[in-house]
Design a protein around this motif. Structure first.
Motif, PDB file in Angstrom:
ATOM      1  N   THR A  49       0.834  -1.211   0.000  1.00  0.00           N
ATOM      2  CA  THR A  49       0.000   0.000   0.000  1.00  0.00           C
ATOM      3  C   THR A  49       0.865   1.256   0.000  1.00  0.00           C
ATOM      4  OG1 THR A  49      -0.190  -0.087   2.428  1.00  0.00           O
ATOM      5  CG2 THR A  49      -1.954  -1.097   1.141  1.00  0.00           C
ATOM      6  N   GLU A  50       1.958   1.244   0.758  1.00  0.00           N
ATOM      7  CA  GLU A  50       2.855   2.395   0.765  1.00  0.00           C
ATOM      8  C   GLU A  50       3.457   2.632  -0.615  1.00  0.00           C
ATOM      9  OE1 GLU A  50       3.837   4.816   2.984  1.00  0.00           O
ATOM     10  OE2 GLU A  50       2.059   4.083   4.030  1.00  0.00           O
ATOM     11  N   PHE A  51       3.846   1.549  -1.270  1.00  0.00           N
ATOM     12  CA  PHE A  51       4.442   1.671  -2.597  1.00  0.00           C
ATOM     13  C   PHE A  51       3.425   2.230  -3.596  1.00  0.00           C
ATOM     14  CE2 PHE A  51       5.583   0.121  -6.806  1.00  0.00           C
ATOM     15  CZ  PHE A  51       6.928   0.432  -6.879  1.00  0.00           C
ATOM     16  N   LEU A  52       2.201   1.700  -3.566  1.00  0.00           N
ATOM     17  CA  LEU A  52       1.174   2.181  -4.490  1.00  0.00           C
ATOM     18  C   LEU A  52       0.788   3.622  -4.197  1.00  0.00           C
ATOM     19  CD1 LEU A  52      -1.147  -0.976  -4.715  1.00  0.00           C
ATOM     20  CD2 LEU A  52       0.515  -0.163  -6.407  1.00  0.00           C
ATOM     21  N   GLU A  53       0.684   3.964  -2.914  1.00  0.00           N
ATOM     22  CA  GLU A  53       0.368   5.352  -2.555  1.00  0.00           C
ATOM     23  C   GLU A  53       1.475   6.303  -3.000  1.00  0.00           C
ATOM     24  OE1 GLU A  53      -0.383   5.407   1.621  1.00  0.00           O
ATOM     25  OE2 GLU A  53      -2.542   5.068   1.378  1.00  0.00           O
ATOM     26  N   LYS A  54       2.709   5.859  -2.885  1.00  0.00           N
ATOM     27  CA  LYS A  54       3.849   6.674  -3.314  1.00  0.00           C
ATOM     28  C   LYS A  54       3.722   7.039  -4.786  1.00  0.00           C
ATOM     29  CE  LYS A  54       8.899   6.320  -3.857  1.00  0.00           C
ATOM     30  NZ  LYS A  54      10.091   5.460  -3.610  1.00  0.00           N
ATOM     31  N   HIS A  55       3.142   6.141  -5.577  1.00  0.00           N
ATOM     32  CA  HIS A  55       2.996   6.368  -7.009  1.00  0.00           C
ATOM     33  C   HIS A  55       1.569   6.778  -7.392  1.00  0.00           C
ATOM     34  CE1 HIS A  55       7.012   4.856  -8.031  1.00  0.00           C
ATOM     35  NE2 HIS A  55       6.821   3.958  -7.096  1.00  0.00           N
ATOM     36  N   ASP A  56       0.751   7.134  -6.378  1.00  0.00           N
ATOM     37  CA  ASP A  56      -0.639   7.559  -6.602  1.00  0.00           C
ATOM     38  C   ASP A  56      -1.447   6.509  -7.364  1.00  0.00           C
ATOM     39  OD1 ASP A  56      -0.241  10.092  -5.366  1.00  0.00           O
ATOM     40  OD2 ASP A  56       0.676  10.852  -7.196  1.00  0.00           O
ATOM     41  N   LEU A  57      -1.280   5.242  -6.976  1.00  0.00           N
ATOM     42  CA  LEU A  57      -1.945   4.147  -7.682  1.00  0.00           C
ATOM     43  C   LEU A  57      -2.839   3.291  -6.775  1.00  0.00           C
ATOM     44  CD1 LEU A  57       1.024   2.905  -9.914  1.00  0.00           C
ATOM     45  CD2 LEU A  57      -1.001   4.164 -10.673  1.00  0.00           C
ATOM     46  N   LEU A  58      -3.057   3.725  -5.534  1.00  0.00           N
ATOM     47  CA  LEU A  58      -3.883   2.925  -4.628  1.00  0.00           C
ATOM     48  C   LEU A  58      -5.356   3.286  -4.867  1.00  0.00           C
ATOM     49  CD1 LEU A  58      -3.697   0.770  -2.448  1.00  0.00           C
ATOM     50  CD2 LEU A  58      -3.669   2.582  -0.729  1.00  0.00           C
ATOM     51  N   TYR A  59      -5.921   2.729  -5.923  1.00  0.00           N
ATOM     52  CA  TYR A  59      -7.272   3.064  -6.348  1.00  0.00           C
ATOM     53  C   TYR A  59      -8.314   2.269  -5.573  1.00  0.00           C
ATOM     54  CZ  TYR A  59      -4.759   5.026 -10.371  1.00  0.00           C
ATOM     55  OH  TYR A  59      -3.912   5.740 -11.180  1.00  0.00           O
ATOM     56  N   ASP A  60      -9.565   2.758  -5.608  1.00  0.00           N
ATOM     57  CA  ASP A  60     -10.649   2.123  -4.859  1.00  0.00           C
ATOM     58  C   ASP A  60     -10.997   0.729  -5.372  1.00  0.00           C
ATOM     59  OD1 ASP A  60     -10.852   4.343  -3.226  1.00  0.00           O
ATOM     60  OD2 ASP A  60     -12.496   5.250  -4.375  1.00  0.00           O
ATOM     61  N   ASN A  61     -10.686   0.446  -6.634  1.00  0.00           N
ATOM     62  CA  ASN A  61     -11.029  -0.870  -7.193  1.00  0.00           C
ATOM     63  C   ASN A  61      -9.990  -1.946  -6.856  1.00  0.00           C
ATOM     64  OD1 ASN A  61      -9.178   0.533  -9.027  1.00  0.00           O
ATOM     65  ND2 ASN A  61      -9.450  -1.219 -10.389  1.00  0.00           N
ATOM     66  N   ILE A  62      -8.929  -1.553  -6.126  1.00  0.00           N
ATOM     67  CA  ILE A  62      -7.836  -2.480  -5.816  1.00  0.00           C
ATOM     68  C   ILE A  62      -7.964  -3.034  -4.394  1.00  0.00           C
ATOM     69  CG2 ILE A  62      -5.338  -2.651  -5.432  1.00  0.00           C
ATOM     70  CD1 ILE A  62      -4.919  -0.694  -7.681  1.00  0.00           C
ATOM     71  N   LYS A  63      -7.868  -4.343  -4.283  1.00  0.00           N
ATOM     72  CA  LYS A  63      -7.783  -5.027  -2.996  1.00  0.00           C
ATOM     73  C   LYS A  63      -6.448  -5.758  -2.930  1.00  0.00           C
ATOM     74  CE  LYS A  63     -12.012  -3.802  -2.089  1.00  0.00           C
ATOM     75  NZ  LYS A  63     -12.270  -2.691  -1.121  1.00  0.00           N
ATOM     76  N   ILE A  64      -5.891  -5.866  -1.719  1.00  0.00           N
ATOM     77  CA  ILE A  64      -4.592  -6.512  -1.555  1.00  0.00           C
ATOM     78  C   ILE A  64      -4.722  -7.702  -0.612  1.00  0.00           C
ATOM     79  CG2 ILE A  64      -2.212  -6.205  -0.756  1.00  0.00           C
ATOM     80  CD1 ILE A  64      -2.561  -3.208  -1.448  1.00  0.00           C
ATOM     81  N   VAL A  65      -4.234  -8.856  -1.052  1.00  0.00           N
ATOM     82  CA  VAL A  65      -4.225 -10.064  -0.224  1.00  0.00           C
ATOM     83  C   VAL A  65      -2.765 -10.450  -0.005  1.00  0.00           C
ATOM     84  CG1 VAL A  65      -4.947 -12.463  -0.039  1.00  0.00           C
ATOM     85  CG2 VAL A  65      -6.427 -10.817  -1.193  1.00  0.00           C
ATOM     86  N   ALA A  66      -2.296 -10.255   1.210  1.00  0.00           N
ATOM     87  CA  ALA A  66      -0.888 -10.521   1.538  1.00  0.00           C
ATOM     88  C   ALA A  66      -0.782 -10.661   3.052  1.00  0.00           C
ATOM     89  CB  ALA A  66       0.008  -9.409   1.015  1.00  0.00           C
ATOM     90  N   ASN A  67       0.443 -10.752   3.580  1.00  0.00           N
ATOM     91  CA  ASN A  67       0.660 -10.807   5.025  1.00  0.00           C
ATOM     92  C   ASN A  67       0.264  -9.479   5.652  1.00  0.00           C
ATOM     93  OD1 ASN A  67       2.076 -13.495   5.454  1.00  0.00           O
ATOM     94  ND2 ASN A  67       3.317 -12.605   3.822  1.00  0.00           N
ATOM     95  N   VAL A  68      -0.546  -9.546   6.703  1.00  0.00           N
ATOM     96  CA  VAL A  68      -1.130  -8.346   7.295  1.00  0.00           C
ATOM     97  C   VAL A  68      -0.515  -8.060   8.660  1.00  0.00           C
ATOM     98  CG1 VAL A  68      -3.266  -7.238   8.071  1.00  0.00           C
ATOM     99  CG2 VAL A  68      -3.317  -8.836   6.138  1.00  0.00           C
TER     100      VAL A  68
END
Length: 242
Positions: A216-235
């Protein structure tokens, strides 16, 4: 600080097509299955198109079955499309602009300011802290993997890494600094693909054996954390003190 890491185990089966992990930074594209797939109205129009997928880094177990599935996806229309993407070396590039291998999620931490001593003139890392114990812990994990004592893909690798994060009280800011200092870049074409999926509100799931907060930090850094994106990983579950 208190943290529990939930391990997401992703199991994927591929029957008719094998997508090899490319070493060069091949460009991501959404036009493999037709002439005008950037236009959602063209999805249904492409049924019957006899074009095949032609890229140098796809290996087909059964090309006919692959093309059949491709046309079925097209005929079902964009309203039935759900895209699943890997993160490390898929959305991100394999090589950075200097030809070095881009860090994966856990590699961002190991090669970041927590594990690497920095010089006074390193502007990107002036606010970062070096943790010798964390560095030693993670170095031993890499060494065990390199010597074969710990084969790649073993759960012990993740357990030891995440346990060390907890013991050494890795914070949100530590992760932000590691992402900021990382050499990791986006794969060519990734921005355009994610923007296309956003514009047409296509559900997009990013699956990874990495860490959600890093992604999420990486995507936010590039302004790419859009509402249609979900992330499944270690939480990571954070305590009150971050």
């Amino acid at each position: 600080f208190f943290c529990i890491i939930l391990v997401a185990i992703i199991v994927a089966t591929v029957s008719d097509i094998i997508i090899t992990r490319p070493t060069p930074n091949h460009t991501m594209t959404i036009t493999q299955c037709g002439d005008d797939s950037t236009n959602p109205s063209a999805i249904n129009q492409q049924q019957g198109n006899e074009k095949t997928i032609k890229t140098s880094f796809l290996q087909h177990k059964n090309r006919e079955a692959t093309n059949k599935k491709c046309h079925e996806i097209i005929s079902d229309g964009i309203s039935n499309l759900h895209v699943i993407l890997d993160f490390d070396h898929t959305l991100t590039a394999y090589h950075d602009n200097n030809g070095n291998v881009c860090y994966e999620c856990h590699g961002m931490l190991y090669n970041g300011p927590l594990c690497q001593k920095t010089g006074e003139n390193d502007e990107k890392k002036t606010n970062c802290r070096y943790n010798a114990t964390f560095h030693s812990d993670i170095s031993s994990i890499w060494d065990d993997m390199k010597t074969g004592r710990l084969p790649p893909g073993q759960r012990e690798w993740w357990d030891r890494f995440h346990d060390s994060m907890i013991r050494n009280k890795v914070t949100k800011q530590d992760i932000k600094d590691s992402v900021d200092c990382s050499n990791t870049i986006l794969r060519p074409g990734a921005v355009e693909v994610l923007d296309w999926l956003r514009r047409f509100n296509v559900p997009t799931t990013i699956v990874s054996a990495g860490i959600t907060f890093i992604i999420t930090e990486f995507l936010e850094k590039h302004d790419l954390l859009y509402d249609n994106i979900k992330i499944v990983a270690n939480v990571p579950i954070w305590g009150k003190d971050d």
